[in-house]
Write a protein that holds these residues in place. Structure first.
Motif, PDB file in Angstrom:
ATOM      1  N   MET A   1       0.853  -1.198   0.000  1.00  0.00           N
ATOM      2  CA  MET A   1       0.000   0.000   0.000  1.00  0.00           C
ATOM      3  C   MET A   1       0.887   1.246   0.000  1.00  0.00           C
ATOM      4  SD  MET A   1      -1.988   2.558   1.764  1.00  0.00           S
ATOM      5  CE  MET A   1      -0.936   2.510   3.168  1.00  0.00           C
ATOM      6  N   LEU A   2       0.790   2.034  -1.045  1.00  0.00           N
ATOM      7  CA  LEU A   2       1.598   3.253  -1.118  1.00  0.00           C
ATOM      8  C   LEU A   2       0.684   4.395  -1.542  1.00  0.00           C
ATOM      9  CD1 LEU A   2       4.473   4.382  -0.930  1.00  0.00           C
ATOM     10  CD2 LEU A   2       4.698   3.959  -3.345  1.00  0.00           C
ATOM     11  N   PRO A   3       0.433   5.320  -0.656  1.00  0.00           N
ATOM     12  CA  PRO A   3      -0.550   6.355  -0.992  1.00  0.00           C
ATOM     13  C   PRO A   3       0.025   7.498  -1.826  1.00  0.00           C
ATOM     14  CG  PRO A   3       0.182   6.618   1.249  1.00  0.00           C
ATOM     15  CD  PRO A   3       0.970   5.505   0.682  1.00  0.00           C
ATOM     16  N   GLU A   4       0.939   7.209  -2.722  1.00  0.00           N
ATOM     17  CA  GLU A   4       1.530   8.269  -3.540  1.00  0.00           C
ATOM     18  C   GLU A   4       1.664   7.799  -4.979  1.00  0.00           C
ATOM     19  OE1 GLU A   4       2.453  11.365  -3.045  1.00  0.00           O
ATOM     20  OE2 GLU A   4       1.916  11.410  -0.929  1.00  0.00           O
ATOM     21  N   PRO A   5       1.439   8.679  -5.959  1.00  0.00           N
ATOM     22  CA  PRO A   5       1.492   8.249  -7.363  1.00  0.00           C
ATOM     23  C   PRO A   5       2.918   8.193  -7.918  1.00  0.00           C
ATOM     24  CG  PRO A   5       0.766  10.493  -7.218  1.00  0.00           C
ATOM     25  CD  PRO A   5       0.996  10.044  -5.819  1.00  0.00           C
ATOM     26  N   ILE A   6       3.722   7.298  -7.395  1.00  0.00           N
ATOM     27  CA  ILE A   6       5.076   7.086  -7.945  1.00  0.00           C
ATOM     28  C   ILE A   6       5.118   5.667  -8.505  1.00  0.00           C
ATOM     29  CG2 ILE A   6       6.034   6.389  -5.690  1.00  0.00           C
ATOM     30  CD1 ILE A   6       8.700   7.614  -6.610  1.00  0.00           C
ATOM     31  N   HIS A   7       5.778   5.530  -9.657  1.00  0.00           N
ATOM     32  CA  HIS A   7       5.893   4.226 -10.300  1.00  0.00           C
ATOM     33  C   HIS A   7       7.341   3.766 -10.146  1.00  0.00           C
ATOM     34  CE1 HIS A   7       5.540   1.881 -14.367  1.00  0.00           C
ATOM     35  NE2 HIS A   7       5.870   1.115 -13.373  1.00  0.00           N
ATOM     36  N   LEU A   8       7.558   2.718  -9.358  1.00  0.00           N
ATOM     37  CA  LEU A   8       8.918   2.189  -9.183  1.00  0.00           C
ATOM     38  C   LEU A   8       9.031   0.915 -10.014  1.00  0.00           C
ATOM     39  CD1 LEU A   8       9.371   2.596  -5.329  1.00  0.00           C
ATOM     40  CD2 LEU A   8      10.505   3.936  -7.072  1.00  0.00           C
ATOM     41  N   LYS A   9       9.838   0.976 -11.059  1.00  0.00           N
ATOM     42  CA  LYS A   9      10.003  -0.190 -11.924  1.00  0.00           C
ATOM     43  C   LYS A   9      11.113  -1.042 -11.327  1.00  0.00           C
ATOM     44  CE  LYS A   9       9.608  -0.404 -16.919  1.00  0.00           C
ATOM     45  NZ  LYS A   9       9.951   0.324 -18.142  1.00  0.00           N
ATOM     46  N   HIS A  94       4.229  13.968  10.913  1.00  0.00           N
ATOM     47  CA  HIS A  94       4.949  12.778  11.387  1.00  0.00           C
ATOM     48  C   HIS A  94       3.972  11.694  11.839  1.00  0.00           C
ATOM     49  CE1 HIS A  94       8.692  14.519  10.643  1.00  0.00           C
ATOM     50  NE2 HIS A  94       9.098  14.860  11.858  1.00  0.00           N
ATOM     51  N   LEU A  95       2.866  12.128  12.494  1.00  0.00           N
ATOM     52  CA  LEU A  95       1.898  11.129  12.953  1.00  0.00           C
ATOM     53  C   LEU A  95       1.168  10.489  11.784  1.00  0.00           C
ATOM     54  CD1 LEU A  95       0.470  12.747  16.159  1.00  0.00           C
ATOM     55  CD2 LEU A  95       1.635  10.578  15.995  1.00  0.00           C
ATOM     56  N   LEU A  96       0.846  11.308  10.787  1.00  0.00           N
ATOM     57  CA  LEU A  96       0.214  10.758   9.582  1.00  0.00           C
ATOM     58  C   LEU A  96       1.146   9.748   8.937  1.00  0.00           C
ATOM     59  CD1 LEU A  96      -1.983  12.299   7.036  1.00  0.00           C
ATOM     60  CD2 LEU A  96       0.185  11.645   6.126  1.00  0.00           C
ATOM     61  N   TRP A  97       2.431  10.136   8.846  1.00  0.00           N
ATOM     62  CA  TRP A  97       3.418   9.237   8.237  1.00  0.00           C
ATOM     63  C   TRP A  97       3.535   7.937   9.035  1.00  0.00           C
ATOM     64  CZ3 TRP A  97       7.772   7.345  10.580  1.00  0.00           C
ATOM     65  CH2 TRP A  97       8.533   6.490   9.769  1.00  0.00           C
ATOM     66  N   LEU A  98       3.627   8.090  10.380  1.00  0.00           N
ATOM     67  CA  LEU A  98       3.805   6.896  11.208  1.00  0.00           C
ATOM     68  C   LEU A  98       2.602   5.957  11.065  1.00  0.00           C
ATOM     69  CD1 LEU A  98       5.663   5.515  13.207  1.00  0.00           C
ATOM     70  CD2 LEU A  98       4.657   6.845  15.034  1.00  0.00           C
ATOM     71  N   GLY A  99       1.407   6.547  10.960  1.00  0.00           N
ATOM     72  CA  GLY A  99       0.204   5.748  10.750  1.00  0.00           C
ATOM     73  C   GLY A  99       0.270   4.981   9.437  1.00  0.00           C
ATOM     74  N   PRO A 311      11.535  18.594  -0.446  1.00  0.00           N
ATOM     75  CA  PRO A 311      12.440  17.584   0.113  1.00  0.00           C
ATOM     76  C   PRO A 311      12.371  16.209  -0.548  1.00  0.00           C
ATOM     77  CG  PRO A 311      10.755  18.218   1.693  1.00  0.00           C
ATOM     78  CD  PRO A 311      10.678  19.184   0.580  1.00  0.00           C
ATOM     79  N   THR A 312      11.194  15.787  -1.012  1.00  0.00           N
ATOM     80  CA  THR A 312      11.117  14.435  -1.575  1.00  0.00           C
ATOM     81  C   THR A 312      11.972  14.311  -2.830  1.00  0.00           C
ATOM     82  OG1 THR A 312       8.925  14.214  -0.666  1.00  0.00           O
ATOM     83  CG2 THR A 312       9.528  12.638  -2.343  1.00  0.00           C
ATOM     84  N   PHE A 313      12.074  15.404  -3.583  1.00  0.00           N
ATOM     85  CA  PHE A 313      12.913  15.369  -4.793  1.00  0.00           C
ATOM     86  C   PHE A 313      14.356  15.019  -4.413  1.00  0.00           C
ATOM     87  CE2 PHE A 313      15.488  17.454  -8.089  1.00  0.00           C
ATOM     88  CZ  PHE A 313      14.982  16.788  -9.201  1.00  0.00           C
ATOM     89  N   ALA A 314      14.825  15.600  -3.307  1.00  0.00           N
ATOM     90  CA  ALA A 314      16.194  15.321  -2.859  1.00  0.00           C
ATOM     91  C   ALA A 314      16.315  13.923  -2.279  1.00  0.00           C
ATOM     92  CB  ALA A 314      16.612  16.346  -1.815  1.00  0.00           C
ATOM     93  N   ILE A 338      11.056   7.091   3.506  1.00  0.00           N
ATOM     94  CA  ILE A 338      11.524   8.442   3.143  1.00  0.00           C
ATOM     95  C   ILE A 338      10.371   9.445   3.206  1.00  0.00           C
ATOM     96  CG2 ILE A 338      13.331   7.514   1.612  1.00  0.00           C
ATOM     97  CD1 ILE A 338      11.642   8.908  -0.707  1.00  0.00           C
ATOM     98  N   ASP A 339       9.175   8.989   3.595  1.00  0.00           N
ATOM     99  CA  ASP A 339       7.975   9.831   3.626  1.00  0.00           C
ATOM    100  C   ASP A 339       7.786  10.541   2.280  1.00  0.00           C
ATOM    101  OD1 ASP A 339       5.751  11.108   4.461  1.00  0.00           O
ATOM    102  OD2 ASP A 339       6.707  12.366   5.975  1.00  0.00           O
ATOM    103  N   PRO A 340       7.533   9.779   1.209  1.00  0.00           N
ATOM    104  CA  PRO A 340       7.477  10.415  -0.110  1.00  0.00           C
ATOM    105  C   PRO A 340       6.245  11.305  -0.258  1.00  0.00           C
ATOM    106  CG  PRO A 340       6.792   8.130  -0.274  1.00  0.00           C
ATOM    107  CD  PRO A 340       7.215   8.338   1.142  1.00  0.00           C
ATOM    108  N   CYS A 341       6.447  12.466  -0.852  1.00  0.00           N
ATOM    109  CA  CYS A 341       5.320  13.330  -1.200  1.00  0.00           C
ATOM    110  C   CYS A 341       5.514  13.708  -2.662  1.00  0.00           C
ATOM    111  CB  CYS A 341       5.260  14.558  -0.309  1.00  0.00           C
ATOM    112  SG  CYS A 341       3.856  15.593  -0.699  1.00  0.00           S
ATOM    113  N   ILE A 342       4.921  12.924  -3.534  1.00  0.00           N
ATOM    114  CA  ILE A 342       5.144  13.128  -4.966  1.00  0.00           C
ATOM    115  C   ILE A 342       4.382  14.363  -5.446  1.00  0.00           C
ATOM    116  CG2 ILE A 342       5.073  11.977  -7.225  1.00  0.00           C
ATOM    117  CD1 ILE A 342       6.972  10.695  -5.166  1.00  0.00           C
ATOM    118  N   ALA A 343       3.257  14.676  -4.796  1.00  0.00           N
ATOM    119  CA  ALA A 343       2.520  15.892  -5.155  1.00  0.00           C
ATOM    120  C   ALA A 343       3.392  17.124  -4.970  1.00  0.00           C
ATOM    121  CB  ALA A 343       1.260  15.991  -4.317  1.00  0.00           C
ATOM    122  N   CYS A 344       4.205  17.122  -3.907  1.00  0.00           N
ATOM    123  CA  CYS A 344       5.163  18.217  -3.675  1.00  0.00           C
ATOM    124  C   CYS A 344       6.219  18.231  -4.760  1.00  0.00           C
ATOM    125  CB  CYS A 344       5.907  18.025  -2.363  1.00  0.00           C
ATOM    126  SG  CYS A 344       5.004  18.338  -0.908  1.00  0.00           S
TER     127      CYS A 344
END
Lengths: 347, 110
Positions: A1-9, A94-99, A311-314, A338-344
């Motif tokens: 389950m990954l709540p971010e629109p990133i495609h890892l091939k 942080h709490l959202l991420w930890l959840g 930060p996610t880009f870095a 890494i707490d990815p935020c692809i929208a950012c």
């Protein structure tokens, strides 16, 4: 389950990952271009929408960049209240991420407890700022809402409830639970040298033992409250979790300190005119790491250029170093660490 | 896991902690919440200060037709208009706009 629109091939050998190619570009929204077409004052509301979690830090960083360019001195009280809201957004992020992290490893009850604790922080945001997440309270020249003494007392009261809930549920689970340790200890290793070399930021960098946090530069009121970054040296997913958990407690302390040190006075100054010709770079520490704002003024009410490095880009290059060699089942946990935020990242 | 039994027992007989929205109302919002916008057209003189400052162009003032059109679905509830109105004709209450099936505009006339 990954709540971010990133495609890892992923390239696999049996169950082991040997190669990974990231593909992003699914939610580009053209916010930087919109920032050039918008009047600079309205951009505050636009940049808040880059991210739905750390929206206040975006607004804070943009406002401070414009204020620096226009040489505006913000009243001290406004700087302290900005710090409070910025730290509240760090706690709830942080709490959202930890959840979500707990959910990624199938630990549903920890997910529930984290979001239950987060609700208290969102209530504080709603009480002090008027909205729960996208607050629209920072403006060029200060802030729009004051935190009076009665409200500050209420905030302190709610924060003590929050600490009690964290002490009884989330913290002991993260520190003692064998399931979490089995899924995170030794997974997604990133050494200190690699973290420095690949330009990791935020809790990923601090989880690898590098004491670097942009709050040390003393923007907003961090100079007055004092700040020491939280560092763990193991460089695995568990170290990053502990950094974030300890930062939640540190943020609570910072808010309490800011509320007690907050001087009386105005909360904003009137800013007339437009940003002059010139460029400005400003950095702030988001929950996920360092955000950089670059603005270029031209004397009119529109900016020539608005550039945001989130930060996610870095943190994507460090992620690509962590993944090869891991098991397929660990990919969601390592990616979420890494707490990815692809929208950012795409804006 | 015997230490979980009291919690399970408690949860079996206690009421649900969630609220049955939209059948039951949510908890009362805090007093400073920025909710629905109200335009007092007796005070408004269609100066269009709100429309000029609105970051999402949710307010359109037509001086010839003497109308003020407000789109609650474009509005971001930032309260810039409330602060900008020289006649204090715009106010906000503490409840958010209810969900709707049609995105309609509100037309106000003095």
């Amino acid at each position: 389950m990954l709540p971010e629109p990133i495609h890892l091939k992923l390239e696999l050998e049996d169950e082991t990952v040997v190669g990974v190619t990231p593909i992003i570009g699914y939610i580009y929204r053209g916010i930087e271009k919109a920032g050039e077409l918008n009047p600079f004052r309205n951009n505050v509301f636009l940049v808040e929408r880059i991210c739905g979690i750390c929206s206040f830090t975006h607004a804070l960083c943009y406002c401070e960049a414009v204020e620096k360019l226009m040489q505006v001195e913000v009243p001290p009280r406004a700087r302290f209240i900005r710090l409070c809201w910025s730290e509240l957004s760090r706690i709830h992020s942080h709490l959202l991420w930890l959840g979500l992290f707990a959910d990624a490893m199938g630990f549903e009850s920890l997910f529930m407890q984290c979001w239950r604790a987060r609700e208290i922080i969102l209530d504080i945001s709603e009480m002090t700022a008027g909205h729960r997440i996208i607050q629209s309270t920072s403006i060029i020249g200060g802030i729009r809402r004051d935190i009076d003494k009665e409200m500050a007392k209420e905030v302190e009261h709610k924060l003590s409830d929050f600490k009690e809930l964290m002490d009884n549920t989330v913290s002991p689970t993260v520190y003692n639970d064998p399931t979490i340790k089995r899924r995170t200890v030794g997974k997604g290793m990133l050494s200190k040298e690699q973290a420095n070399l690949l330009g990791a930021v935020g809790p990923i960098l601090r989880g690898s033992g590098v004491p670097l946090d942009i709050r040390q530069t003393g923007y907003a009121a961090y100079k007055e409250t004092g700040f020491e970054p939280i560092v763990e040296s193991d460089g695995d997913c568990y170290a990053r979790t502990i950094v974030r958990l300890r930062e939640i407690y540190q943020s609570r302390e910072l808010i309490l300190k800011a509320l007690s040190l907050m001087p009386e006075g105005d909360i904003s100054v009137t800013v007339r005119g437009n940003p002059p010709e010139g460029e400005m770079i400003h950095r702030a520490e988001q929950p996920r790491g360092e955000v950089v704002y670059y603005i270029k003024g031209n004397g009119t009410r529109n900016l020539d250029r608005l550039r945001v490095r989130t930060p996610t880009f870095a943190n994507i290059p460090p992620l690509l170093t962590m993944l090869p060699g891991c098991e397929l089942a660990d990919v969601p946990v390592i990616t979420l660490s890494i707490d990815p935020c692809i929208a950012c990242t795409e804006r | 896991m015997p230490w979980m039994l009291p919690t399970i027992w408690k949860n079996l007989f206690s009421r649900p902690v969630t609220r049955r929205y939209p059948f039951k109302d949510i908890r009362e919002p805090f007093s400073g919440y920025r909710g629905k916008l109200h335009f007092d057209m007796e005070k408004c003189n269609l100066c269009s200060a709100c429309a000029q400052l609105c970051p999402s162009n949710a307010i359109v003032v037509d001086k010839e037709a003497k109308t003020l059109k407000y789109n609650p679905f474009a509005c971001i509830y930032c309260a810039t208009c409330v602060e900008a109105c020289p006649r204090k004709a715009i106010t906000m209450d503490t409840h958010y706009s209810p969900p709707a099936t049609v995105k309609s505009e509100e037309t106000c006339r003095p």
